[in-house]
Motif scaffolding. Structure first.
Motif, PDB file in Angstrom:
ATOM      1  N   UNK A  85       0.441   1.419  10.281  1.00  0.00           N
ATOM      2  CA  UNK A  85       0.642  -0.037  10.335  1.00  0.00           C
ATOM      3  C   UNK A  85       0.700  -0.517  11.777  1.00  0.00           C
ATOM      4  N   UNK A  86      -0.124  -1.502  12.082  1.00  0.00           N
ATOM      5  CA  UNK A  86      -0.193  -2.046  13.446  1.00  0.00           C
ATOM      6  C   UNK A  86       0.747  -3.235  13.565  1.00  0.00           C
ATOM      7  N   UNK A  87       1.689  -3.168  14.498  1.00  0.00           N
ATOM      8  CA  UNK A  87       2.679  -4.243  14.618  1.00  0.00           C
ATOM      9  C   UNK A  87       3.609  -4.199  13.431  1.00  0.00           C
ATOM     10  N   UNK A  88       4.224  -3.014  13.221  1.00  0.00           N
ATOM     11  CA  UNK A  88       4.893  -2.750  11.939  1.00  0.00           C
ATOM     12  C   UNK A  88       6.199  -3.523  11.741  1.00  0.00           C
ATOM     13  N   UNK A  89       6.840  -3.978  12.816  1.00  0.00           N
ATOM     14  CA  UNK A  89       8.072  -4.779  12.678  1.00  0.00           C
ATOM     15  C   UNK A  89       9.068  -4.119  11.756  1.00  0.00           C
ATOM     16  N   UNK A  90       9.486  -4.832  10.719  1.00  0.00           N
ATOM     17  CA  UNK A  90      10.476  -4.291   9.780  1.00  0.00           C
ATOM     18  C   UNK A  90       9.813  -3.472   8.673  1.00  0.00           C
ATOM     19  N   UNK A  91       8.524  -3.274   8.728  1.00  0.00           N
ATOM     20  CA  UNK A  91       7.745  -2.493   7.739  1.00  0.00           C
ATOM     21  C   UNK A  91       7.918  -3.030   6.314  1.00  0.00           C
ATOM     22  N   UNK A  92       8.257  -4.299   6.190  1.00  0.00           N
ATOM     23  CA  UNK A  92       8.567  -4.830   4.849  1.00  0.00           C
ATOM     24  C   UNK A  92       7.349  -4.841   3.923  1.00  0.00           C
ATOM     25  N   UNK A  93       6.191  -5.164   4.497  1.00  0.00           N
ATOM     26  CA  UNK A  93       5.012  -5.252   3.639  1.00  0.00           C
ATOM     27  C   UNK A  93       4.511  -3.865   3.236  1.00  0.00           C
ATOM     28  N   UNK A  94       4.662  -2.890   4.126  1.00  0.00           N
ATOM     29  CA  UNK A  94       4.261  -1.521   3.784  1.00  0.00           C
ATOM     30  C   UNK A  94       5.091  -1.014   2.603  1.00  0.00           C
ATOM     31  N   UNK A  95       6.363  -1.384   2.591  1.00  0.00           N
ATOM     32  CA  UNK A  95       7.241  -0.953   1.489  1.00  0.00           C
ATOM     33  C   UNK A  95       6.681  -1.372   0.129  1.00  0.00           C
ATOM     34  N   UNK A  96       5.995  -2.511   0.108  1.00  0.00           N
ATOM     35  CA  UNK A  96       5.462  -3.004  -1.171  1.00  0.00           C
ATOM     36  C   UNK A  96       4.384  -2.079  -1.721  1.00  0.00           C
ATOM     37  N   UNK A  97       3.824  -1.238  -0.839  1.00  0.00           N
ATOM     38  CA  UNK A  97       2.719  -0.372  -1.271  1.00  0.00           C
ATOM     39  C   UNK A  97       3.162   1.048  -1.617  1.00  0.00           C
ATOM     40  N   UNK A  98       4.297   1.470  -1.065  1.00  0.00           N
ATOM     41  CA  UNK A  98       4.637   2.898  -1.113  1.00  0.00           C
ATOM     42  C   UNK A  98       4.704   3.481  -2.520  1.00  0.00           C
ATOM     43  N   UNK A  99       5.362   2.773  -3.437  1.00  0.00           N
ATOM     44  CA  UNK A  99       5.555   3.371  -4.767  1.00  0.00           C
ATOM     45  C   UNK A  99       4.227   3.622  -5.467  1.00  0.00           C
ATOM     46  N   UNK A 100       3.291   2.679  -5.307  1.00  0.00           N
ATOM     47  CA  UNK A 100       1.984   2.851  -5.948  1.00  0.00           C
ATOM     48  C   UNK A 100       1.094   3.789  -5.132  1.00  0.00           C
ATOM     49  N   UNK A 101       1.115   3.642  -3.831  1.00  0.00           N
ATOM     50  CA  UNK A 101       0.166   4.360  -2.968  1.00  0.00           C
ATOM     51  C   UNK A 101       0.589   5.807  -2.720  1.00  0.00           C
ATOM     52  N   UNK A 102       1.879   6.036  -2.665  1.00  0.00           N
ATOM     53  CA  UNK A 102       2.429   7.378  -2.393  1.00  0.00           C
ATOM     54  C   UNK A 102       1.701   8.054  -1.218  1.00  0.00           C
ATOM     55  N   UNK A 103       1.691   7.431  -0.043  1.00  0.00           N
ATOM     56  CA  UNK A 103       1.000   8.075   1.080  1.00  0.00           C
ATOM     57  C   UNK A 103       1.736   9.342   1.511  1.00  0.00           C
ATOM     58  N   UNK A 104       0.997  10.261   2.131  1.00  0.00           N
ATOM     59  CA  UNK A 104       1.642  11.475   2.657  1.00  0.00           C
ATOM     60  C   UNK A 104       2.477  11.118   3.877  1.00  0.00           C
ATOM     61  N   UNK A 105       1.923  10.245   4.705  1.00  0.00           N
ATOM     62  CA  UNK A 105       2.632   9.871   5.925  1.00  0.00           C
ATOM     63  C   UNK A 105       2.486   8.402   6.221  1.00  0.00           C
ATOM     64  N   UNK A 106       3.431   7.900   7.007  1.00  0.00           N
ATOM     65  CA  UNK A 106       3.388   6.503   7.460  1.00  0.00           C
ATOM     66  C   UNK A 106       3.630   6.502   8.957  1.00  0.00           C
TER      67      UNK A 106
END
Ligand code: AVI
Length: 322
Positions: A85-106
């Protein structure tokens, strides 16, 4: 790496030279101060407040799109990716993806070290299965994804429609750098604000509560408090309008009288109505953004929009065209 650890990479980004940039920006015609200087502590708080305003549709619309389409986005991307994530700040929007996306790393990349460390530590606590990296860097630095992730697909994530704050030619250069970073199999998931009825756009940058005005005027407080600038109270006012021929919202600080602003004995004179240009926010049609993405070496793979076509979340794939 222990599951709850954050791996920290400090690329030691160069500090901004606020003083030099302001003197340069006020010496040029048209006068301009780069929008990155909006974001001191107060400016960041005001930006968060803007995002809550009824008139400012981009944030809530993008959040709804990410929530609603998370599963579809995850299916498109596939399993086992690295989300950068570029300019990740509080990473709030990435959190919306994690459960579905299940990335290996962030990997969260941000210039603000304390904020970045705080946000990524919280992430790794809330998602113990996720390998979390924090990279303190600015966008001009060459970013490399750790070698041990070579097997994984690299997905850059740039929400927030901040791509609109670049001039189109700069946006192409920035996206070319992203293409380089994610590699030939990589993708970019990006939030892009769309062209629409001018009244909606003008209202979004002139909210009735005056928060955007405060955000713009906070720049003058910074000039006074941090650079010792001298000028009369009320000498400038907020102005924001849609410039249809350039397809962008422009924000200005406009002088309300014939006046002057002095920094370190250097005086800048303003006639009534003269402006300091503080921000551009480009709005794109889907076709225009597709053309821009192609210039940067991306093909549009999928676009998700809301029912009113206010905003889009787009998945772009690095193109393998010769
Ligand atoms: C951060 N960026 C996408 C916002 C925008 O809409 O251009 C900044 C902003 N300026 C005024 N309101 C919001």
């Amino acid at each position: 790496m222990k599951n709850t650890d954050v791996k920290f990479h400090d690329l030691a980004p160069q500090a901004n030279d606020f003083h030099a940039d302001v003197i340069k920006g006020l010496s040029n015609q048209p006068r301009m101060i780069p929008p990155k200087y909006f974001y001191d502590k107060r400016g960041s708080e005001l930006f968060d407040a803007i995002c809550e305003q009824q008139e400012y549709y981009p944030t809530r619309t993008e959040i709804s799109l990410l929530q609603y389409y998370a599963r579809e986005i995850a299916e498109r991307i596939g399993p086992d990716c690295i989300l950068v994530e570029l300019g990740s700040g509080a990473s709030e929007k990435a959190r919306l993806l994690f459960d579905a996306l299940k990335p290996t790393g962030y990997m969260g990349i941000d210039i603000s070290k304390e904020f970045l460390l705080d946000a990524t530590k919280k992430l790794s606590r809330d998602y113990p299965w996720l390998e979390v990296h924090a990279v303190c860097a600015d966008f001009s630095q060459v970013l490399e994804i750790p070698k041990h992730y070579q097997e994984q697909q690299h997905i850059a994530f740039y929400p927030g429609s901040s791509i609109g704050n670049f001039d189109p030619d700069e946006a192409v250069i920035f996206m070319e750098q992203i293409a380089e970073m994610v590699g030939p199999e990589g993708k970019l998931l990006i939030g892009v604000d769309l062209k629409k009825d001018e009244d909606i756009l003008n209202a979004a940058y002139n909210d009735a509560a005056g928060i955007t005005a405060e955000f713009n005027l906070n720049l003058l407080d910074r000039l006074r408090n941090e650079l010792g600038a001298e000028f009369e109270d009320g000498a400038f006012m907020h102005e924001a309008f849609y410039n249809g021929s350039d397809g962008r919202i422009e924000m200005h600080l406009v002088s309300t009288k014939n006046t002057a602003l002095t920094i370190d004995g250097k005086t800048f004179r303003f006639h009534l109505g003269d402006s300091i240009h503080t921000e551009n926010t480009y709005k794109y049609s889907l076709d225009e953004f597709e053309a821009l993405a192609r210039r940067a070496g991306f093909d549009v793979e999928q676009v998700w929009t809301d029912r009113k076509d206010l905003f889009s979340v787009q998945l772009l794939a690095v193109s393998n065209r010769p």
